[in-house]
Design a protein around this motif. Structure first.
Motif, short mmCIF file in Angstrom:
data_model
loop_
_atom_site.label_atom_id
_atom_site.label_comp_id
_atom_site.label_asym_id
_atom_site.label_seq_id
_atom_site.Cartn_x
_atom_site.Cartn_y
_atom_site.Cartn_z
N LEU A 49 34.62 50.31 42.51
CA LEU A 49 35.00 48.95 42.13
C LEU A 49 36.52 48.86 42.10
N ILE A 50 37.04 47.71 42.52
CA ILE A 50 38.48 47.45 42.40
C ILE A 50 38.66 46.23 41.51
N LEU A 51 39.54 46.38 40.51
CA LEU A 51 39.94 45.27 39.65
C LEU A 51 41.40 45.00 39.97
N THR A 52 41.74 43.79 40.39
CA THR A 52 43.12 43.54 40.76
C THR A 52 43.67 42.26 40.15
N ASP A 53 44.93 42.31 39.83
CA ASP A 53 45.68 41.14 39.40
C ASP A 53 46.01 40.33 40.65
N GLU A 85 45.50 33.48 36.67
CA GLU A 85 45.20 32.34 37.54
C GLU A 85 43.76 31.90 37.30
N SER A 86 43.57 30.61 37.04
CA SER A 86 42.20 30.16 36.77
C SER A 86 41.85 28.87 37.52
N GLY A 94 40.17 33.27 46.55
CA GLY A 94 39.66 34.61 46.27
C GLY A 94 38.33 34.88 46.96
N ARG A 95 37.42 33.92 46.84
CA ARG A 95 36.12 34.08 47.50
C ARG A 95 36.29 34.16 49.01
N GLY A 101 34.18 38.56 42.19
CA GLY A 101 34.15 37.79 40.95
C GLY A 101 35.55 37.58 40.43
N TRP A 102 35.63 36.86 39.29
CA TRP A 102 36.90 36.43 38.77
C TRP A 102 36.88 36.52 37.25
N LEU A 103 37.82 37.22 36.67
CA LEU A 103 37.98 37.27 35.22
C LEU A 103 39.38 36.80 34.89
N VAL A 104 39.49 36.03 33.80
CA VAL A 104 40.78 35.47 33.42
C VAL A 104 41.34 36.23 32.22
N LYS A 105 42.65 36.56 32.33
CA LYS A 105 43.37 37.20 31.22
C LYS A 105 43.75 36.13 30.21
#
Length: 121
Positions: A49-53, A85-86, A94-95, A101-105
Motif C-alpha cells: 500500500l502507498i499512502l501519499t500526500d 486537499e478535500s 486523484g481517481r 481512496g482519499w483521506l483528509v488531514k
C-alpha cells in the motif's frame, strides 16, 4: 509476514504519526519525505500500500501516483491520498490518475486503520 506500507509526506510529524499508528497495528512501514523519494522507495522494494500526500516539494502526490501506476508491479496496488486537499475536483483528479481512496488531514488514527485494513487486510 507483515504487510508493507509506504508513507510519503514532506511533514516529518505526519509520517511519524502514520508510522506509529500502522506499526502499532502490525504493519511494516517505510517512509519517504517527498514524491521523488517515494517513487525511488517503490522501485527498490515491493510494498502492499502507498499512502501519499498531495502537496510536496519536487513531485506532488498526483504525479507520484501517475508515475508509480506506470510501473508494472504497481498496476493494482492500493494507493491512498492522505492530504489537506478535500475539493471534489482534486478527488476527481486523484481517481483519474489511479488513487484508490482519499483521506483528509488531520486524520483519525482509527479511521486510518479502518481504511488500511479494508484495502490490504
Amino acid at each position: 509476514m507483515a504487510k508493507k506500507v509506504l508513507t510519503v509526506d514532506d511533514s516529518t510529524s505526519i509520517r511519524q504519526m502514520v508510522a506509529f499508528t500502522l506499526k502499532s497495528a502490525g504493519y511494516e512501514v517505510v517512509e519517504a519525505a517527498d514524491g521523488n523519494a517515494g517513487v525511488a522507495q517503490a522501485k527498490n522494494q515491493q510494498v502492499d500500500l502507498i499512502l501519499t500526500d498531495q502537496n510536496m516539494p519536487g513531485m506532488d502526490g498526483l504525479t507520484l501516483i501517475r508515475t508509480v501506476r506506470a510501473l508494472p508491479q504497481y498496476k493494482t496496488t492500493p494507493i491512498l491520498m492522505l492530504t489537506t486537499e478535500s475539493s471534489d475536483a482534486m478527488k476527481q483528479s486523484g481517481r483519474a490518475v489511479g488513487a484508490t481512496g482519499w483521506l483528509v488531514k488531520p486524520f483519525d488514527p482509527q479511521k486510518l486503520l479502518e481504511v488500511v485494513r479494508k484495502v490490504i487486510g
